[in-house]
Design a protein around this motif. Structure first.
Motif, PDB file in Angstrom:
ATOM      1  N   ASP A 162     -49.694  53.629  -4.092  1.00 20.32           N
ATOM      2  CA  ASP A 162     -48.403  54.179  -3.682  1.00 20.32           C
ATOM      3  C   ASP A 162     -47.361  53.868  -4.746  1.00 20.32           C
ATOM      4  O   ASP A 162     -46.638  54.737  -5.202  1.00 20.32           O
ATOM      5  CB  ASP A 162     -47.981  53.592  -2.334  1.00 20.32           C
ATOM      6  CG  ASP A 162     -48.931  53.998  -1.222  1.00 20.32           C
ATOM      7  OD1 ASP A 162     -49.534  55.074  -1.337  1.00 20.32           O
ATOM      8  OD2 ASP A 162     -49.083  53.229  -0.262  1.00 20.32           O
ATOM      9  N   LYS A 163     -47.297  52.578  -5.110  1.00 16.20           N
ATOM     10  CA  LYS A 163     -46.394  52.126  -6.156  1.00 16.20           C
ATOM     11  C   LYS A 163     -47.132  51.110  -7.015  1.00 16.20           C
ATOM     12  O   LYS A 163     -47.852  50.266  -6.496  1.00 16.20           O
ATOM     13  CB  LYS A 163     -45.136  51.489  -5.567  1.00 16.20           C
ATOM     14  CG  LYS A 163     -44.233  52.438  -4.811  1.00 16.20           C
ATOM     15  CD  LYS A 163     -42.978  51.720  -4.330  1.00 16.20           C
ATOM     16  CE  LYS A 163     -42.028  52.667  -3.612  1.00 16.20           C
ATOM     17  NZ  LYS A 163     -40.801  51.966  -3.150  1.00 16.20           N
ATOM     18  N   LEU A 164     -46.933  51.207  -8.301  1.00 17.65           N
ATOM     19  CA  LEU A 164     -47.579  50.272  -9.228  1.00 17.65           C
ATOM     20  C   LEU A 164     -46.591  49.926 -10.329  1.00 17.65           C
ATOM     21  O   LEU A 164     -46.222  50.776 -11.142  1.00 17.65           O
ATOM     22  CB  LEU A 164     -48.845  50.888  -9.820  1.00 17.65           C
ATOM     23  CG  LEU A 164     -49.790  49.934 -10.564  1.00 17.65           C
ATOM     24  CD1 LEU A 164     -50.243  48.802  -9.663  1.00 17.65           C
ATOM     25  CD2 LEU A 164     -50.993  50.687 -11.101  1.00 17.65           C
ATOM     26  N   ASP A 165     -46.145  48.666 -10.328  1.00 15.79           N
ATOM     27  CA  ASP A 165     -45.180  48.196 -11.319  1.00 15.79           C
ATOM     28  C   ASP A 165     -45.890  47.233 -12.265  1.00 15.79           C
ATOM     29  O   ASP A 165     -45.999  46.039 -11.999  1.00 15.79           O
ATOM     30  CB  ASP A 165     -44.009  47.506 -10.620  1.00 15.79           C
ATOM     31  CG  ASP A 165     -42.884  47.152 -11.593  1.00 15.79           C
ATOM     32  OD1 ASP A 165     -43.083  47.314 -12.817  1.00 15.79           O
ATOM     33  OD2 ASP A 165     -41.819  46.698 -11.131  1.00 15.79           O
ATOM     34  N   ILE A 166     -46.396  47.760 -13.372  1.00 17.95           N
ATOM     35  CA  ILE A 166     -47.090  46.928 -14.358  1.00 17.95           C
ATOM     36  C   ILE A 166     -46.099  46.005 -15.068  1.00 17.95           C
ATOM     37  O   ILE A 166     -46.413  44.862 -15.391  1.00 17.95           O
ATOM     38  CB  ILE A 166     -47.820  47.815 -15.385  1.00 17.95           C
ATOM     39  CG1 ILE A 166     -48.780  48.776 -14.682  1.00 17.95           C
ATOM     40  CG2 ILE A 166     -48.558  46.964 -16.399  1.00 17.95           C
ATOM     41  CD1 ILE A 166     -49.875  48.103 -13.909  1.00 17.95           C
ATOM     42  N   ASP A 167     -44.878  46.489 -15.291  1.00 17.63           N
ATOM     43  CA  ASP A 167     -43.883  45.692 -16.010  1.00 17.63           C
ATOM     44  C   ASP A 167     -43.497  44.424 -15.264  1.00 17.63           C
ATOM     45  O   ASP A 167     -43.031  43.455 -15.872  1.00 17.63           O
ATOM     46  CB  ASP A 167     -42.633  46.523 -16.280  1.00 17.63           C
ATOM     47  CG  ASP A 167     -42.878  47.587 -17.333  1.00 17.63           C
ATOM     48  OD1 ASP A 167     -43.933  47.521 -17.993  1.00 17.63           O
ATOM     49  OD2 ASP A 167     -42.036  48.486 -17.490  1.00 17.63           O
TER      50      ASP A 167
END
Length: 765
Positions: free
Chosen positions: A444-449
């Motif tokens: 759904d959401k992926l924040d690699i940073d």
């Protein structure tokens, strides 16, 4: 009956007497030197090596058959160089057991033995000529077939072994490895399958890859089996290695009251097992590893143990890693399945960054199918770093891992949900020898940073700031040659490398040395992007075909290049190809085309309207105005269109078309990607209007005038030069032009009047 007994006694007494008498006759009648000379001649003829006996030789015939040899040497093949040297060798076989198919070696003694082993550049050893593969295979086959034909299998044993000052040198001409066993000594009791015996071994090992100087010491009571009944049982085991490894102290210690291992059945039994090793290896770093188990037993009937603990510490110049693995609650058996509780931790420290991983799961091991399964994997990933947006991040993990060694497959299900990030990953591997990897990632959401520190600013590099070639970096696509990959990703919201995208859909396939990412589609900053990226290890080629539509370009450029160059919304087309083995080579080989079309934006770095409004003094002096790029200043435009044709790392443009409130800007020039610099001459034609950007008025003296504006220099320090010197000439010319035109009209009128007067006089005659 008495007669039979008499015959039996006669045989028991008579046979040894006869053999002894025969041995005495042989010893006194055989010319031992002639026998040795014959042996040397046979070796010379058959093996083309020199066998010599420089010391006294004593042959034995009864009750053992053998020899005491002194000063034995053997040369290399077709050479006088020494292959083997032995100061003293003594070996004897019991004669009577041979009658019952038993080989009993009374004793093996040797001292001052030196062997030089060499692996040549062609991969062959310097002793290969001493063995005949066809003969060896024939003997092995005969030994395997003998029992099946009703014959009696030969039993082999050695009553004792005593070795002193054994030395072996090894040189590998393929790899450059040089190693040696120095001053080794060994003492043992009876060596026979199924018979426990005491063994003591010690000596020194040296090597150059890695640098090693180690002393070895082994003491144990050993029972072993060979062939199909292969096993090794150690009692009161102590094994120690101490010395220098990679110019650092190395220490290995293994102790166990009991350690039994059967590689065929995988049965293991250990009591008071404690193994430790520490040292340093090149490209690895300093290590400290330990393994312990108070009690452990694995067999067809039972699996039990108090605990199994493994610890490892690794220290490298830039990081340190600590890992642990514990198995407790061991149950079951090898015949069916073994179960235990697994707990593992990994802690890594790199600068100010700390990463902690904890995993736990029930573990099951099915020996028949060779299936290892972690059915309920749970854990936590914690990251602390001052460079992270929130200084720290935590990720709970849950899933399942299964490895099937029979089918050579592995499966992983992993999911997590934390803060604004959630994902579900399903991956599989087939054929461990040549892995085929498939994976599907849904998020759904992926924040690699959130888990990674920000990228370092490339502008800090000296080479780039001076406009020179940056330090070259290898580009190695060779791993793609063995990669068999099929990954699909569907991500609702993605943040990576400061780029924020939505509805990302992509698929990466790698086969035959070529990686293809297609499609690469996403919603991006008010617009969309779609395209294909390929990397081919067979030709060392990379291609990018990407089209952005209706995208706000400023955040894209800022994220990718860390540059604030232009604002606006529109379309960007990228169609490029390159090849090479380094970054600079790929820059120099870059070909293709890039096109940009934007609306309602601004060029960052200079305010041309403001410069033109303050141009009166510069026009008076006739001098140029130069300034560095200042991203706080900008030149508005209603539309911008430009394209670049790229050849051999140089992008050329001649179709710049900018429509601004005060200007119409065209231009041509080059962007040199090899030297990271540009040289572009834009021509701003002032529109004949009094107001423009900012609602301010413009000096009417510039109306209709074209101002040359040159952009030049390295990417990190672009200079803007307004060439008012040329503008002053144009302005002066424009100011004089009405007077010139007036004078022309005056002269023209006077000429016409003179012509009329002349004609009138002519006609009146």
């Amino acid at each position: 009956m008495k007669k039979a007994i008499a015959w039996g006694v006669g045989i028991v007494i008579g046979v040894p007497v006869v053999l002894a008498a025969t041995a005495a006759i042989l010893v006194n009648t055989i010319d031992q030197q002639a026998l040795l000379n014959k042996a040397s001649a046979v070796v010379k003829e058959k093996q083309q090596r020199d066998l010599a006996f420089t010391g006294p030789v004593q042959l034995k015939w009864f009750p053992s058959i053998g020899a005491d040899l002194n000063g034995v040497t053997l040369s290399e093949f077709q050479s006088t160089d020494q292959f083997l040297k032995a100061d003293k060798v003594s070996i004897s076989l019991a004669l009577l057991p041979l009658l019952s198919s038993e080989v009993v070696v009374d004793a093996v003694q040797a001292s001052g033995v030196t062997v030089n082993v060499v692996k040549n550049a062609d991969g062959k050893f310097n002793f290969d000529d001493l063995s005949n593969p066809e003969t060896t295979d024939q003997v092995e086959q005969e030994m395997e077939d003998a029992p099946a034909e009703g014959g009696q299998a030969v039993n082999f044993s050695v009553d004792s072994i005593a070795l002193e000052n054994l030395n072996v040198t090894y040189a590998d001409k393929q790899t450059g490895l040089e190693a040696s066993l120095n001053n080794f000594a060994m003492q043992s009791g009876r060596i026979e399958q199924g018979v426990p015996t005491d063994i003591a071994l010690k000596g020194n090992v040296k090597a150059n890859k890695p640098q090693a100087d180690l002393n070895v010491d082994l003491n144990t009571r050993l029972e072993f089996g060979l062939g199909k009944n292969l096993y090794a049982n150690f009692e009161n085991l102590t094994f120690a290695v101490l010395g220098q490894l990679d110019q650092q102290q190395a220490d290995v210690n293994v102790q166990a009251s009991t350690l039994n291992v059967n590689p065929n059945t995988l049965e293991v039994k250990a009591q008071s097992l404690d193994a430790k090793a520490k040292g340093q290896l090149p490209n690895v770093g300093a290590f400290d590893v330990s393994l312990s188990s108070p009690s452990l037993e694995l067999s067809d009937t039972v699996a039990r143990g108090e605990a199994f603990n493994f610890k490892a510490d690794l220290k490298q110049p830039t990081r340190s890693i600590n890992a642990t693995l514990d198995l407790t609650g061991l149950q079951g058996n090898l015949k069916q399945a073994v179960s235990a509780a697994l707990n593992t931790t990994v802690n890594m420290v790199e600068g100010e960054r700390t990463v902690n991983l904890k995993l736990a799961s029930p573990m099951s091991l099915n020996m028949k199918s060779q299936l290892i399964e972690l059915a309920a994997l749970t854990g936590q990933l914690d990251v602390k770093d001052p460079a992270l947006p929130k200084k720290q991040a935590s990720m709970p993990l849950a899933g399942r891992l299964a490895v099937n060694n029979t089918e050579k497959t592995a499966e992983l299900d992993l999911n997590s949900k934390f803060e604004s990030t959630s994902f579900d990953l399903k991956a599989a591997v087939k054929n461990f020898a040549k892995p085929a990897i498939t994976a599907v990632l849904n998020a759904d959401k992926l924040d690699i940073d959130a888990l990674l520190p920000p990228k370092k600013n490339a502008n800090t590099e000296t080479a780039a700031s001076s406009g020179e070639k940056s330090k070259d970096t290898p580009v190695d696509l060779s791993p793609l040659r063995n990669l068999n990959l099929d990954i699909t990703a569907n991500i609702g919201e993605l943040k990576v490398s400061n780029i924020q995208a939505q509805q990302l859909k992509t698929k990466a396939v790698a086969r035959g040395g070529k990686l293809t990412i297609s499609p690469l589609d996403a919603k991006l900053y008010g617009g969309s992007t779609t395209g294909v990226i390929t990397a081919d290890a067979n030709t060392q080629t990379v291609t990018v075909n990407q089209n952005m539509t209706g995208v706000q370009v400023q955040p894209v450029i800022k994220a990718l290049l860390d540059k604030d160059m232009v604002e606006g919304k529109g379309n960007v087309g990228i169609n490029i190809r390159t090849t090479g083995n380094t970054v600079n080579q790929m820059k120099a080989a870059l070909d293709g085309k890039v096109s940009v079309s934007l609306q309602d934006g601004a060029i960052k770095g200079i305010n041309l309207a403001e410069k033109f409004r303050n141009a009166k003094s510069l026009l008076t002096t006739g001098s140029n105005a130069t300034q560095k790029t200042d991203t706080t200043q900008k030149t508005d435009f209603s539309s911008l269109a430009v394209s670049f044709d790229i050849a051999n790392g140089v992008a050329t443009s001649n179709d710049l078309n900018v429509m601004a409130p005060l200007f119409r800007i065209g231009g041509a020039g080059q962007v040199n990607l090899i030297s990271n610099s540009l040289d572009y001459l834009a021509k701003a034609s002032v529109v004949a209007t009094s107001t423009g950007q900012g609602g301010k008025t413009l000096d009417s003296g510039l109306n209709g005038v074209t101002v040359p504006v040159r952009l030049y220099g390295p990417f990190t320090g672009v200079q803007w030069e307004l060439q008012f010197k040329e503008l002053a000439k144009e302005a002066a010319k424009a100011k004089l032009q009405p007077k010139i035109d007036e004078k022309k009209e005056e002269l023209k009128g006077k000429a016409e009047e003179k012509v009329r007067d002349a004609l009138k006089g002519f006609l009146n005659r």
